[in-house]
Motif scaffolding. Structure first.
Motif, PDB file in Angstrom:
ATOM      1  N   ILE A 419      -2.412  -0.341   5.081  1.00 22.07           N
ATOM      2  CA  ILE A 419      -2.899   0.185   3.608  1.00 22.07           C
ATOM      3  C   ILE A 419      -4.377   0.699   3.972  1.00 22.07           C
ATOM      4  O   ILE A 419      -4.681   1.824   3.612  1.00 22.07           O
ATOM      5  CB  ILE A 419      -2.943  -0.734   2.604  1.00 22.07           C
ATOM      6  N   PHE A 420      -5.130  -0.040   4.429  1.00 21.89           N
ATOM      7  CA  PHE A 420      -6.495   0.233   4.876  1.00 21.89           C
ATOM      8  C   PHE A 420      -6.757   1.530   5.601  1.00 21.89           C
ATOM      9  O   PHE A 420      -7.399   2.389   5.474  1.00 21.89           O
ATOM     10  CB  PHE A 420      -7.453  -0.725   5.525  1.00 21.89           C
ATOM     11  N   ASN A 421      -6.067   1.445   6.761  1.00 23.50           N
ATOM     12  CA  ASN A 421      -6.043   2.607   7.962  1.00 23.50           C
ATOM     13  C   ASN A 421      -5.657   4.028   7.253  1.00 23.50           C
ATOM     14  O   ASN A 421      -5.876   4.861   7.636  1.00 23.50           O
ATOM     15  CB  ASN A 421      -5.378   2.235   9.097  1.00 23.50           C
ATOM     16  N   ALA A 428      -6.789   0.810  -1.573  1.00 28.49           N
ATOM     17  CA  ALA A 428      -6.486  -0.648  -1.369  1.00 28.49           C
ATOM     18  C   ALA A 428      -7.137  -1.417  -2.537  1.00 28.49           C
ATOM     19  O   ALA A 428      -6.670  -2.526  -3.038  1.00 28.49           O
ATOM     20  CB  ALA A 428      -7.023  -1.345  -0.195  1.00 28.49           C
ATOM     21  N   ALA A 429      -8.609  -0.926  -3.083  1.00 29.70           N
ATOM     22  CA  ALA A 429      -9.161  -1.737  -4.283  1.00 29.70           C
ATOM     23  C   ALA A 429      -8.280  -1.472  -5.636  1.00 29.70           C
ATOM     24  O   ALA A 429      -8.489  -2.197  -6.610  1.00 29.70           O
ATOM     25  CB  ALA A 429     -10.487  -1.016  -4.156  1.00 29.70           C
ATOM     26  N   LYS A 430      -7.584  -0.603  -5.768  1.00 27.43           N
ATOM     27  CA  LYS A 430      -6.879  -0.256  -6.853  1.00 27.43           C
ATOM     28  C   LYS A 430      -5.417  -1.035  -7.087  1.00 27.43           C
ATOM     29  O   LYS A 430      -4.708  -0.912  -8.021  1.00 27.43           O
ATOM     30  CB  LYS A 430      -6.505   1.489  -7.123  1.00 27.43           C
ATOM     31  N   PRO A 489     -11.087  -8.472   0.758  1.00 25.93           N
ATOM     32  CA  PRO A 489     -11.578  -7.574   1.926  1.00 25.93           C
ATOM     33  C   PRO A 489     -12.333  -6.346   1.258  1.00 25.93           C
ATOM     34  O   PRO A 489     -13.541  -5.884   1.892  1.00 25.93           O
ATOM     35  CB  PRO A 489     -10.503  -7.320   2.455  1.00 25.93           C
ATOM     36  N   CYS A 490     -11.923  -5.797   0.269  1.00 25.62           N
ATOM     37  CA  CYS A 490     -12.414  -4.785  -0.381  1.00 25.62           C
ATOM     38  C   CYS A 490     -13.939  -4.899  -0.937  1.00 25.62           C
ATOM     39  O   CYS A 490     -14.912  -4.263  -0.552  1.00 25.62           O
ATOM     40  CB  CYS A 490     -11.697  -3.891  -1.309  1.00 25.62           C
TER      41      CYS A 490
END
Length: 627
Positions: A419-421, A428-430, A489-490
């Motif tokens: 997801i991050f990549n 990712a934060a949402k 992590p975010c």
């Protein structure tokens, strides 16, 4: 001193050579004379009267004849005498499984630290709920009052103390000063405070006040009645805010770069959620010890001693790993621009943090999560006590709950890096607020409209109460797995581009104050709703509307923070590129024999560029000698 490197003959360089700073000619002679290489056949080149010295003979294979000898210039011989290539790739180092060894020296201990910290936190989180919810004269209604009137003031007090200590102690001394009291308290509670609880808790006095004030004051009076359990509750909450958020993530942010964080922060949760699985099994094992004990033995006291012993041992392991990383790992350098920020006092720090839009958005994320999860969690725990009134039964269920949370989060962690990549920080934060909103609405809907489902539930051997317990557990599992794998992590990645002052004091303010502030805010909302509408069931529709509004504010803050984080990261990348461009290029002149050798320039202030075309010196500095 530098001269111009011309590419010719055997000493031609590739089109895009890697740069490496070299010493001037005088320093080169010192290196050669110090190394004293063995004499061998062949001869060396000289330039401008510099004395000759022995060189090494190389006998190549392939197209060259067997007896042909190639001679090395002075620059090549000097590098070879030191065992170093003249031009090696910058930053090249040993790798294991594609990861640099220096990076592994940081990442592996950090993963083990996170494992130990989350192992302890799971035990403490499950134990604190058992203590305050199932204690005599208490219930789940104590939790909103406890979070508002005890946990929040202690968190604010700790933040103020931490800000003061951060100005006078080194980072390592600050770490040990903060974590050691936690370890000592939990050990003392299991072996001294809990066995003496019948003597130090004022049950008789609390009963008299309850008779006078009425049952609506059960929650506030329970805080006084079981004060040592409430102290354990607060310390366990602070372990999550202080040790997990401030100490661990603060340390991780100090020793990792943004690229390392993007790659490894999501993976930290893999080890951490293995800890959740094992700690959940540990809680269940100690909770079931009562079955093997004789009559008259306090099974919960025996279970508590075993679990607190493990907490102390894990605390010792955390301190050792922290010491080992500081002793062996290579820590990244901090930009001078960020180091130059002056120290600020407590009030100045608070004013500075409030004035920062970036910190305000981060605070909104943390507070919104605390309020949202609290609106659902307290109602679920009240149903949980009704289903499992015994401390050991309650604790055993919480052990299973922690194990399921660990498995779900482990699965999410495997997906999080993709997801991050693929979608970036903003997407990712949402995800976490979206998951929490959907599952929260499902839980409240079951409570409000569960009556018509009674016949259907009976077919599966469940009552509406047990169904509410399971659905609430699923809501907590999905929400916490999204938090651990994506939200945390975010949040931690967002601190990395900040300067050192904002990073340290911003984390203290957000993680220590805003986290309990969010939980206390949810508790205050619940208290207001219950007093206004008469019961939790009557206030459930209004709690749903409140949850919707908070999640929308959460999503707006995440969108705003995404733009600011991207801008700061680009700024840092630009600074790094400028620093790399400032590295000086080694320069070599062309001597009479046609081979390259180091030569001094006429002015130390001139920096000559690399000339890719032989014989063309028009691009060199005006102060460079014309050859």
């Amino acid at each position: 001193m530098e001269a111009v490197l011309q590419t010719r003959g055997l000493f031609s360089l590739p089109p895009n050579p890697k740069t490496r700073a070299l010493y001037a000619s005088q320093g080169l002679r010192q290196r050669i004379s110090a190394s004293k290489p063995k004499t061998s056949t062949g001869f060396s080149l000289s330039s401008n009267g510099v004395r000759k010295f022995p060189t090494f003979v190389s006998t190549p294979n392939g197209l060259f004849s067997k007896n042909r000898t190639l001679h090395m210039c002075k620059a090549e011989a000097a590098a070879a005498s030191d065992g170093q290539p003249l031009f090696r790739k910058e930053g090249e180092s040993k790798k294991v499984l594609g990861v640099e060894v220096e990076t592994l020296k940081k990442i592996v201990p950090l993963g083990l630290m996170f494992f130990c910290i989350l192992f302890n936190y799971t035990i403490l989180r499950d134990t604190k709920d058992v203590l305050v919810v199932t204690a005599e004269g208490s219930s789940a209604e104590i939790i909103p009052f406890l979070k508002t009137w005890v946990n929040l003031p202690m968190a604010i007090g700790f933040m103020l103390l931490y800000s003061k200590l951060a100005n006078v102690l080194s980072k390592q001394a600050l770490f040990y000063t903060v974590i050691m009291p936690f370890i000592a308290f939990f050990g003392a509670f299991g072996f001294f405070l809990y066995p003496l609880s019948h003597y130090i808790h004022p049950h008789a006095f609390a009963d008299k006040l309850l008779n006078v004030l009425g049952p609506r004051f059960l929650g506030p009076l329970a805080i006084m009645r079981i004060w040592s359990f409430c102290l354990f509750y607060v310390m366990a909450e602070l372990w999550g805010s202080v040790v997990v958020s401030v100490l661990f993530w603060g340390f991780a942010n100090q020793i990792t770069t943004i690229d390392e964080a993007k790659k490894f922060y999501p993976l930290f949760g893999l080890g951490a959620n293995i800890a959740l699985i094992f700690s959940g099994r540990t809680v269940k094992y100690f909770s079931n010890l009562r079955k093997n004990l004789g009559p008259g033995v306090d099974g919960w006291a025996v279970s508590l001693k075993g679990m607190m012993s493990i907490v102390v041992l894990m605390g010792g392991a955390i301190c050792f790993l922290y010491w080992w990383v500081n002793r062996t790992a290579t820590l990244p350098t901090v930009s001078k621009k960020k180091k130059a920020k002056p120290k600020m006092g407590t009030m100045e720090s608070l004013k500075f943090l409030v004035s920062s839009r970036y910190i305000r958005d981060l605070a909104t994320l943390v507070v919104a999560y605390g309020i949202s999860i609290n609106l659902v969690e307290v109602t679920w725990k009240s149903k949980l006590k009704a289903q499992f009134p015994s401390p050991n039964e309650y604790s055993a269920f919480m052990g299973d709950f922690s194990t399921a949370t660990g498995i779900a989060t482990f699965t999410m962690m495997l997906v999080s890096q993709y997801i991050f990549n693929k979608y970036g920080w903003g997407a990712a934060a949402k995800i976490t607020p979206t998951v929490l909103l959907i599952t929260g609405v499902g839980f409240f809907s079951l409570i409000l409209f569960g009556g018509p489902l009674v016949p259907t539930l009976a077919k599966f051997g469940m009552t509406p109460l047990l169904a509410a317990v399971y659905v609430g557990a699923m809501q907590n599992i999905f929400s916490k797995s999204a938090k651990y794998s994506l939200f945390d992590p975010c949040k931690e990645m967002a601190y990395i581009p900040l300067d050192e002052e904002t990073k340290v004091k911003g984390k203290a303010a957000i993680d220590v104050v805003c986290n309990p502030l969010g939980k206390s805010g949810g508790a205050l909302i619940q208290q207001f709703m219950i007093l206004t509408f008469g019961s939790l069931a009557n206030s459930t529709p209004y709690l749903g509307v409140t949850l919707l509004g908070i999640v929308l504010a959460w999503l707006a803050a995440a969108r705003s923070l995404d733009g600011q984080f991207t801008a700061l990261r680009r700024e840092d990348e630009l600074e790094n590129e400028m620093e790399m461009a400032a590295v000086k290029i080694p320069v070599v002149s062309d001597n009479e024999s046609g081979n390259g050798s180091l030569r001094s320039s006429s002015s130390s202030s001139s920096v000559s560029p690399l000339n890719p075309t032989a014989g063309d010196s028009s691009t060199s500095s005006s102060s460079a000698p014309k050859l």
